[in-house]
Scaffold this active site. Structure first.
Site, PDB file in Angstrom:
ATOM      1  N   ASP A  46       5.990   6.883   6.642  1.00  0.00           N
ATOM      2  CA  ASP A  46       5.231   6.250   5.310  1.00  0.00           C
ATOM      3  C   ASP A  46       5.395   7.137   4.201  1.00  0.00           C
ATOM      4  O   ASP A  46       4.852   8.085   4.002  1.00  0.00           O
ATOM      5  CB  ASP A  46       3.817   5.891   5.503  1.00  0.00           C
ATOM      6  CG  ASP A  46       3.001   5.219   4.320  1.00  0.00           C
ATOM      7  OD1 ASP A  46       3.253   3.994   4.255  1.00  0.00           O
ATOM      8  OD2 ASP A  46       2.743   5.972   3.584  1.00  0.00           O
ATOM      9  N   TYR A  51       4.936  10.133  -4.199  1.00  0.00           N
ATOM     10  CA  TYR A  51       4.897  11.152  -3.501  1.00  0.00           C
ATOM     11  C   TYR A  51       6.034  12.130  -3.832  1.00  0.00           C
ATOM     12  O   TYR A  51       6.123  13.423  -3.664  1.00  0.00           O
ATOM     13  CB  TYR A  51       4.923  10.965  -2.094  1.00  0.00           C
ATOM     14  CG  TYR A  51       3.730  10.261  -1.438  1.00  0.00           C
ATOM     15  CD1 TYR A  51       2.538   9.797  -2.307  1.00  0.00           C
ATOM     16  CD2 TYR A  51       3.984   9.439  -0.062  1.00  0.00           C
ATOM     17  CE1 TYR A  51       1.637   9.211  -1.570  1.00  0.00           C
ATOM     18  CE2 TYR A  51       2.829   8.805   0.403  1.00  0.00           C
ATOM     19  CZ  TYR A  51       1.993   8.570  -0.327  1.00  0.00           C
ATOM     20  OH  TYR A  51       0.724   7.682   0.118  1.00  0.00           O
ATOM     21  N   LYS A  76       6.357   2.782  -1.566  1.00  0.00           N
ATOM     22  CA  LYS A  76       5.518   2.009  -2.314  1.00  0.00           C
ATOM     23  C   LYS A  76       5.799   2.046  -3.797  1.00  0.00           C
ATOM     24  O   LYS A  76       6.436   3.103  -4.181  1.00  0.00           O
ATOM     25  CB  LYS A  76       3.778   2.638  -2.211  1.00  0.00           C
ATOM     26  CG  LYS A  76       3.786   2.627  -0.651  1.00  0.00           C
ATOM     27  CD  LYS A  76       2.225   3.300  -0.750  1.00  0.00           C
ATOM     28  CE  LYS A  76       1.827   3.807   0.900  1.00  0.00           C
ATOM     29  NZ  LYS A  76       2.642   4.868   1.186  1.00  0.00           N
ATOM     30  N   HIS A 109       1.192  -0.257  -4.416  1.00  0.00           N
ATOM     31  CA  HIS A 109       0.381   1.151  -4.110  1.00  0.00           C
ATOM     32  C   HIS A 109      -1.019   0.869  -4.555  1.00  0.00           C
ATOM     33  O   HIS A 109      -2.027   1.187  -3.560  1.00  0.00           O
ATOM     34  CB  HIS A 109       0.915   2.419  -4.708  1.00  0.00           C
ATOM     35  CG  HIS A 109       0.800   3.497  -4.065  1.00  0.00           C
ATOM     36  ND1 HIS A 109       1.644   4.600  -3.846  1.00  0.00           N
ATOM     37  CD2 HIS A 109      -0.565   3.882  -3.228  1.00  0.00           C
ATOM     38  CE1 HIS A 109       0.935   5.529  -3.461  1.00  0.00           C
ATOM     39  NE2 HIS A 109      -0.202   5.099  -2.758  1.00  0.00           N
TER      40      HIS A 109
END
Length: 275
Positions: A46, A51, A76, A109
């Site tokens: 994930d 990120y 996401k 998200h």
């Protein structure tokens, strides 16, 4: 290793119940972390565009020699890409970084309600699913009223809602809404960001089963039927976190952990306030 459990999504696809989360894992670190996890038996990773490690995730998967089709990849859509057109471009960028033609699961998200575009964004994700670039679609951090609006507006129920969930913040009402509507609950920060690892109740249950507290908490998520994505960048903890398929908690254990729930236990932002 005992056979890993899976969850069947409302679109008929199957998702591993346990996966690796890579929040706060640097891109340069993500490749060896993901490779270690895949070699340890993880089959779900994930990530998210925010990120900034999708490239490392893709490199890590490729380095194992296991076909990418056997690894369930989630990413996401970030808050600045809501709307009718931006999600398609954002997903293309994510796919380019991952080195994949499609992701297994694409999530909004956060609902970012102040922007007022999450229903419009959901329609865009429905279109992306129809193109095949997102095999399944869902959301993250949505409340029950926000989920209800998506369903009422489009008739399409998210496959997953990924939410903060751990023994100190168990989200029972939202889980009940998910169950009533066929939405899989997937837990982020399932270990309470490390705040639970010395809790006396969990420590006692861990001693009873000759396990670590982290293994007890992950097993608790599994026994509740939740998806769970513990994050670690440490090889021995990555391996430890997946060594949970050969035992179960009993009713007394589950009852004691149920008693740890606290309405003030949220660690992250409230979805209504995060924009």
């Amino acid at each position: 290793m005992a056979e890993q459990p899976t969850l069947t999504l409302n679109d008929g696809r199957v998702m591993p119940q346990l996966g690796l989360g890579v929040w706060q894992t640097m891109d340069s670190q993500a490749a060896p972390v993901v490779a270690t996890a895949v070699e340890a038996g993880y089959r779900l990773v994930d990530t998210a565009s925010i990120y900034r490690n999708e490239g490392g995730v893709g490199r890590g998967v490729r380095s194992t020699g296991i076909p990418a089709s056997r690894i369930f990849i989630t990413t996401k859509l970030w808050n600045d890409s809501h709307g009718s057109e931006a999600p398609a471009l954002s997903l293309d960028h994510s796919l380019g970084r991952l080195g994949l033609p499609a992701v297994d699961l694409y999530l909004i998200h956060w609902p970012t309600p102040a922007r007022g575009r999450y229903a419009e964004t959901w329609r865009a994700l429905i279109a992306l699913r129809e193109t095949g670039k997102a095999r399944s679609i869902g959301v993250s951090n949505f409340t029950a009223p926000q989920l209800a609006r998506l369903i009422d507006d489009t008739g399409v129920v998210p496959a997953v809602n990924q939410i903060e969930l751990h023994p100190r913040f168990q989200q029972r009402e939202l889980r009940a809404f998910h169950e009533a509507h066929g939405i899989i609950t997937q837990s982020w920060s399932p270990l309470g960001q490390g705040t639970l690892l010395d809790h006396p109740v969990l420590t006692e249950i861990a001693r009873k089963h000759d396990r670590t507290v982290a293994q007890i908490v992950i097993r608790w998520h599994l026994d509740l039927g939740l998806g769970v994505i513990p994050k670690s960048a440490t090889p021995h903890r990555i391996r430890e976190n997946i060594a949970v398929f050969d035992f179960r908690l009993d009713e007394a254990d589950m009852a004691r952990i149920a008693g740890l729930d606290d309405p003030r236990g949220r660690l992250g932002p409230h979805p209504d306030d995060f924009n």
